[in-house]
Design a protein around this motif. Structure first.
Motif, mmCIF file in Angstrom:
data_model
loop_
_atom_site.group_PDB
_atom_site.id
_atom_site.type_symbol
_atom_site.label_atom_id
_atom_site.label_comp_id
_atom_site.label_asym_id
_atom_site.label_seq_id
_atom_site.Cartn_x
_atom_site.Cartn_y
_atom_site.Cartn_z
ATOM 1 N N PRO A 59 0.837 -1.199 0.000
ATOM 2 C CA PRO A 59 0.000 0.000 0.000
ATOM 3 C C PRO A 59 0.874 1.253 0.000
ATOM 4 O O PRO A 59 1.936 1.279 0.621
ATOM 5 C CB PRO A 59 -0.789 -0.108 1.304
ATOM 6 N N GLU A 60 0.432 2.262 -0.733
ATOM 7 C CA GLU A 60 1.226 3.496 -0.784
ATOM 8 C C GLU A 60 0.794 4.496 0.280
ATOM 9 O O GLU A 60 1.531 5.394 0.640
ATOM 10 C CB GLU A 60 1.123 4.117 -2.175
ATOM 11 N N GLU A 61 -0.418 4.310 0.774
ATOM 12 C CA GLU A 61 -0.911 5.247 1.783
ATOM 13 C C GLU A 61 -1.133 4.527 3.096
ATOM 14 O O GLU A 61 -1.196 3.301 3.148
ATOM 15 C CB GLU A 61 -2.212 5.883 1.291
ATOM 16 N N TYR A 62 -1.240 5.317 4.151
ATOM 17 C CA TYR A 62 -1.472 4.738 5.477
ATOM 18 C C TYR A 62 -2.167 5.759 6.352
ATOM 19 O O TYR A 62 -2.115 6.955 6.086
ATOM 20 C CB TYR A 62 -0.149 4.295 6.103
ATOM 21 N N ASN A 63 -2.832 5.262 7.406
ATOM 22 C CA ASN A 63 -3.532 6.145 8.335
ATOM 23 C C ASN A 63 -2.716 6.499 9.557
ATOM 24 O O ASN A 63 -2.886 7.553 10.141
ATOM 25 C CB ASN A 63 -4.845 5.506 8.804
ATOM 26 N N LEU A 64 -1.868 5.549 9.979
ATOM 27 C CA LEU A 64 -1.038 5.886 11.132
ATOM 28 C C LEU A 64 0.370 5.355 10.942
ATOM 29 O O LEU A 64 0.590 4.396 10.203
ATOM 30 C CB LEU A 64 -1.630 5.385 12.445
ATOM 31 N N LYS A 65 1.285 6.053 11.589
ATOM 32 C CA LYS A 65 2.704 5.738 11.441
ATOM 33 C C LYS A 65 3.315 5.676 12.836
ATOM 34 O O LYS A 65 3.162 6.616 13.631
ATOM 35 C CB LYS A 65 3.362 6.841 10.606
ATOM 36 N N VAL A 66 4.008 4.558 13.109
ATOM 37 C CA VAL A 66 4.616 4.358 14.418
ATOM 38 C C VAL A 66 6.125 4.380 14.246
ATOM 39 O O VAL A 66 6.658 3.686 13.390
ATOM 40 C CB VAL A 66 4.193 2.980 14.994
ATOM 41 N N THR A 67 6.818 5.199 15.032
ATOM 42 C CA THR A 67 8.279 5.166 15.047
ATOM 43 C C THR A 67 8.705 4.520 16.360
ATOM 44 O O THR A 67 8.207 4.886 17.426
ATOM 45 C CB THR A 67 8.859 6.582 14.945
ATOM 46 N N LEU B 33 6.760 -10.785 12.250
ATOM 47 C CA LEU B 33 7.361 -9.528 12.713
ATOM 48 C C LEU B 33 8.803 -9.766 13.160
ATOM 49 O O LEU B 33 9.706 -8.989 12.840
ATOM 50 C CB LEU B 33 6.543 -8.947 13.873
ATOM 51 N N ILE B 34 9.012 -10.870 13.906
ATOM 52 C CA ILE B 34 10.353 -11.159 14.436
ATOM 53 C C ILE B 34 11.354 -11.343 13.300
ATOM 54 O O ILE B 34 12.458 -10.780 13.321
ATOM 55 C CB ILE B 34 10.314 -12.416 15.341
ATOM 56 N N ASP B 35 10.992 -12.132 12.275
ATOM 57 C CA ASP B 35 11.895 -12.370 11.142
ATOM 58 C C ASP B 35 12.360 -11.053 10.521
ATOM 59 O O ASP B 35 13.545 -10.879 10.220
ATOM 60 C CB ASP B 35 11.189 -13.201 10.056
ATOM 61 N N ALA B 36 11.430 -10.121 10.316
ATOM 62 C CA ALA B 36 11.782 -8.844 9.678
ATOM 63 C C ALA B 36 12.619 -7.985 10.618
ATOM 64 O O ALA B 36 13.670 -7.453 10.228
ATOM 65 C CB ALA B 36 10.522 -8.110 9.249
ATOM 66 N N LEU B 37 12.195 -7.870 11.874
ATOM 67 C CA LEU B 37 12.902 -6.985 12.816
ATOM 68 C C LEU B 37 14.320 -7.476 13.075
ATOM 69 O O LEU B 37 15.233 -6.683 13.280
ATOM 70 C CB LEU B 37 12.123 -6.899 14.140
ATOM 71 N N LYS B 38 14.505 -8.808 13.056
ATOM 72 C CA LYS B 38 15.830 -9.366 13.320
ATOM 73 C C LYS B 38 16.836 -8.999 12.238
ATOM 74 O O LYS B 38 18.019 -8.807 12.517
ATOM 75 C CB LYS B 38 15.729 -10.895 13.379
ATOM 76 N N ILE B 39 16.385 -8.933 10.997
ATOM 77 C CA ILE B 39 17.315 -8.777 9.877
ATOM 78 C C ILE B 39 17.537 -7.310 9.540
ATOM 79 O O ILE B 39 18.513 -6.966 8.864
ATOM 80 C CB ILE B 39 16.804 -9.579 8.651
ATOM 81 N N MET B 40 16.656 -6.426 10.018
ATOM 82 C CA MET B 40 16.817 -5.002 9.703
ATOM 83 C C MET B 40 18.032 -4.461 10.444
ATOM 84 O O MET B 40 18.488 -5.029 11.428
ATOM 85 C CB MET B 40 15.538 -4.240 10.063
ATOM 86 N N GLU B 41 18.584 -3.353 9.941
ATOM 87 C CA GLU B 41 19.865 -2.902 10.476
ATOM 88 C C GLU B 41 19.794 -1.596 11.256
ATOM 89 O O GLU B 41 20.593 -1.368 12.153
ATOM 90 C CB GLU B 41 20.890 -2.797 9.336
ATOM 91 N N GLU B 42 18.869 -0.735 10.926
ATOM 92 C CA GLU B 42 18.832 0.560 11.626
ATOM 93 C C GLU B 42 18.242 0.405 13.020
ATOM 94 O O GLU B 42 17.451 -0.490 13.269
ATOM 95 C CB GLU B 42 18.013 1.567 10.817
ATOM 96 N N GLU B 43 18.616 1.325 13.897
ATOM 97 C CA GLU B 43 18.115 1.218 15.266
ATOM 98 C C GLU B 43 16.674 1.703 15.386
ATOM 99 O O GLU B 43 15.914 1.223 16.210
ATOM 100 C CB GLU B 43 19.050 1.930 16.265
ATOM 101 N N GLU B 44 16.289 2.626 14.508
ATOM 102 C CA GLU B 44 14.896 3.071 14.555
ATOM 103 C C GLU B 44 14.166 2.680 13.276
ATOM 104 O O GLU B 44 14.702 2.821 12.173
ATOM 105 C CB GLU B 44 14.827 4.592 14.752
ATOM 106 N N ILE B 45 12.932 2.212 13.455
ATOM 107 C CA ILE B 45 12.148 1.793 12.292
ATOM 108 C C ILE B 45 10.777 2.458 12.344
ATOM 109 O O ILE B 45 10.368 2.966 13.381
ATOM 110 C CB ILE B 45 11.957 0.266 12.270
ATOM 111 N N ILE C 237 6.779 -2.188 7.168
ATOM 112 C CA ILE C 237 7.876 -1.833 8.076
ATOM 113 C C ILE C 237 9.068 -1.378 7.251
ATOM 114 O O ILE C 237 9.454 -2.042 6.284
ATOM 115 C CB ILE C 237 8.275 -3.028 8.963
ATOM 116 N N LYS C 238 9.644 -0.222 7.623
ATOM 117 C CA LYS C 238 10.797 0.320 6.895
ATOM 118 C C LYS C 238 11.817 0.856 7.884
ATOM 119 O O LYS C 238 11.491 1.128 9.041
ATOM 120 C CB LYS C 238 10.348 1.485 5.999
ATOM 121 N N ASN C 239 13.041 1.040 7.408
ATOM 122 C CA ASN C 239 14.006 1.798 8.199
ATOM 123 C C ASN C 239 13.523 3.227 8.348
ATOM 124 O O ASN C 239 12.823 3.744 7.475
ATOM 125 C CB ASN C 239 15.366 1.830 7.486
ATOM 126 N N LYS C 240 13.932 3.882 9.437
ATOM 127 C CA LYS C 240 13.532 5.282 9.592
ATOM 128 C C LYS C 240 14.305 6.173 8.608
ATOM 129 O O LYS C 240 13.741 7.082 8.013
ATOM 130 C CB LYS C 240 13.803 5.746 11.025
#
Lengths: 367, 367
Positions: free
Chosen positions: B247-255, B322-334, B347-350
């Motif tokens: 999806p290109e749009e979203y209603n809420l964004k969590v950092t 969720l765990i699989d994705a969060l484990k492999i990501m590299e940035e500290e904030e997402i 889910i993306k890097n910040k």
């Protein structure tokens, strides 16, 4: 019950008590770990009836009590919590609350009165031995226990004290391992400890000089290691009179470098592999031992320098039994005592007389 | 054939070529490794038809030739030989001789003409990429491939080049992983590589800056890594149009801090475990995300600080995704982008815009 304690201390204690929880029992209570809080200390106990392990830690106990929780789940939760103070308390509806920082678990607990009572053993220690020595003695013998239950007594290790010598003995019908230490005790002991128990004992023992206290009753053994107590049932029955199996005389004696021989045998055993066993032939000559093996895949020839006293000999072995013994021995030079191609081979350290390994040969058709 | 070479060089080469030998084939020749000695170099090749790996080393070739030997046995023999020069030569009766110091092996070999020929690929490399980047891209996506063969195309990873972007994409129907890098190439590529191939490629790739060259043919991919060539069949069929799923749009964004969130979800997932999956609920509030899970064993509540843009939301997930994705990501904030309790979470890097993970929620009865 309400206790607070540091995560790492909790984690170590649980991991010790958990070693007695096999998860193989059909009794649900035996999948649990008993937590008993009293007098500012907490005792964790795991048991599979035959083997029980309890360990005590200091903790802040603001309300005494005892509960049983699933050992695996509880252990995983504590392990994954942050490195900080953890509070554990009984909640409503047969649950305990585990709180650490912003994490809060509520865990169904079991009834502590269903948990098997530990055998009461009078702790007048019969003898003591440094942890690292007992650990080494167990590792030097346990591999030679029988893995099959056809003769249950052979799945254990004999603990024998006589004439101020403490001997551990294991044998499985194909080989025998004896490891001895001098001990300052006039006791006389002859008891067989299940291999399963000693595996867990070896994991808990550290490589330090502090003493393990060992107490025997007619049916049980108690190991006291610091704040940890391990109680195990003994195996019933008479152990084989191992002394009569070990030949006192020999016709030839081979002195050889242990690691060199081990490497040659390990390589030679690659060729004749059938499942876990592999047949190798030793051709013992004046200055060399030639090791050969062959199968439909090919053949191998290895050569190692030796010092031979006596006449040359050809003899064959299951390589696994030689490898197991050579791997665990500690001296760089060993001696092999042999008599004929159908008599057992005795392996000892060249210098220190603290272990004896015996391996039966394989009789070859063309011998 | 007669070659001499140092043990370590031989061992490394065999262990690379061996990665294509699965041992699952019923064709005996595919359990072998092809050794081809020519012009003072030796090429080792392993193959399971779909995947072939060959690697070349320098060696002293005093007689050219080629043979096939059992990969596992040959690898074990070389590994156990001393660190010294090894001589390999053809002997009598379909055997090769392996000699090192006093060790001498004679191994039955197979006929090299039975070994499958490698697909001939014109090595005009289509593009290059540093080893460590390709390795990271593979590891960032491969976990999201389907493990079941019901839709074979989903067991692979899409390699896509368009608009100077190199994208790796994997999805299994429940989640999607995209990892992108800028690439200086005007090519346009769309090919699906078997996950099995990429697992082996990732093991061979090192964490260095040297380039991997990648060539495509209509049915194959060739990775050239130094002296190693990996040739794999492509998966047939059309990959899913993944762009239309995100999806290109979203209603809420969590950092949120990645490691904190990961730890909370890992702990929460302990409670609801059923096999490999575990259901967790996220309660996204103004400044906190509350994560809960419960089962007959108990319940858990975790809390993590967040920055929320948009309205609060409750949503449930299979924690594993969720765990699989969060484990492999590299940035500290997402950042997590959400729209409703029944729409996917992205889910993306910040900071760096080089990966996109998408996870479908689990619809709850009381939502």
């Amino acid at each position: 019950m309400k206790i607070t304690c540091e995560k790492n201390i909790l984690q170590d204690a649980i991991s010790i008590a958990q070693k007695a929880v096999t998860g193989k029992s059909t009794m649900q209570i035996l999948q649990g770990i008993l937590i008993n809080a009293k007098n500012n200390s907490v005792i964790f106990t795991g048991s599979d009836i035959d083997l029980s392990i309890e360990t005590k830690i200091k903790a802040d106990v603001s309300e005494e009590g005892s509960i049983v929780v699933d050992a695996k789940l509880f252990g995983e939760i504590i392990r994954k919590l942050p490195n900080d103070i953890i509070e554990i308390s009984t909640g409503n509806d047969n649950t305990i609350e585990i709180i650490c920082q912003k994490s809060r678990f509520s865990l169904v607990h079991m009834n502590p009165s269903d948990f098997p009572e530990l055998t009461n053993i009078n702790e007048n220690s019969m003898f003591s031995i440094p942890e690292k020595i007992l650990k080494s003695m167990i590792k030097s013998t346990i591999f030679a226990t029988a893995q099959e239950e056809t003769r249950p007594i052979l799945t254990g290790v004999l603990f024998e004290i006589k004439d101020k010598k403490f001997n551990l003995v294991a044998l499985d019908g194909y080989r025998l391992a004896v490891r001895s230490e001098y001990i300052d005790s006039d006791n006389s002991i002859n008891a067989v400890i299940p291999g399963k128990t000693l595996n867990e004992v070896a994991k808990i023992l550290e490589d330090g000089d502090s003493n393990v206290n060992i107490t025997f009753t007619p049916n049980h053994i108690l190991f006291s290691i610091g704040e940890t107590k391990i109680i195990s049932r003994l195996l019933e029955g008479e152990f084989i009179r191992y002394n009569s199996i070990i030949p006192e005389e020999y016709n030839l004696k081979v002195t050889v470098k242990r690691t060199e021989l081990l490497n040659c045998i390990e390589r030679a055993s690659l060729m004749g592999k059938e499942g876990n066993t592999s047949l190798i032939k030793l051709n013992i000559e004046e200055e060399n031992m030639i090791i050969t093996s062959n199968s439909q895949l090919g053949m191998v020839r290895e050569e190692v320098s030796i010092i031979l006293q006596g006449q040359p000999l050809q003899i064959a072995f299951n390589s696994k039994y030689l490898i197991d013994a050579l791997k665990i021995m500690e001296e760089e030079e060993i001696v092999m005592e042999l008599s004929s191609s159908v008599s057992p081979c005795v392996i000892k350290n060249k210098e220190q007389d603290n272990c004896t390994y015996l391996v039966l040969p394989v009789r070859l058709l063309n011998n």
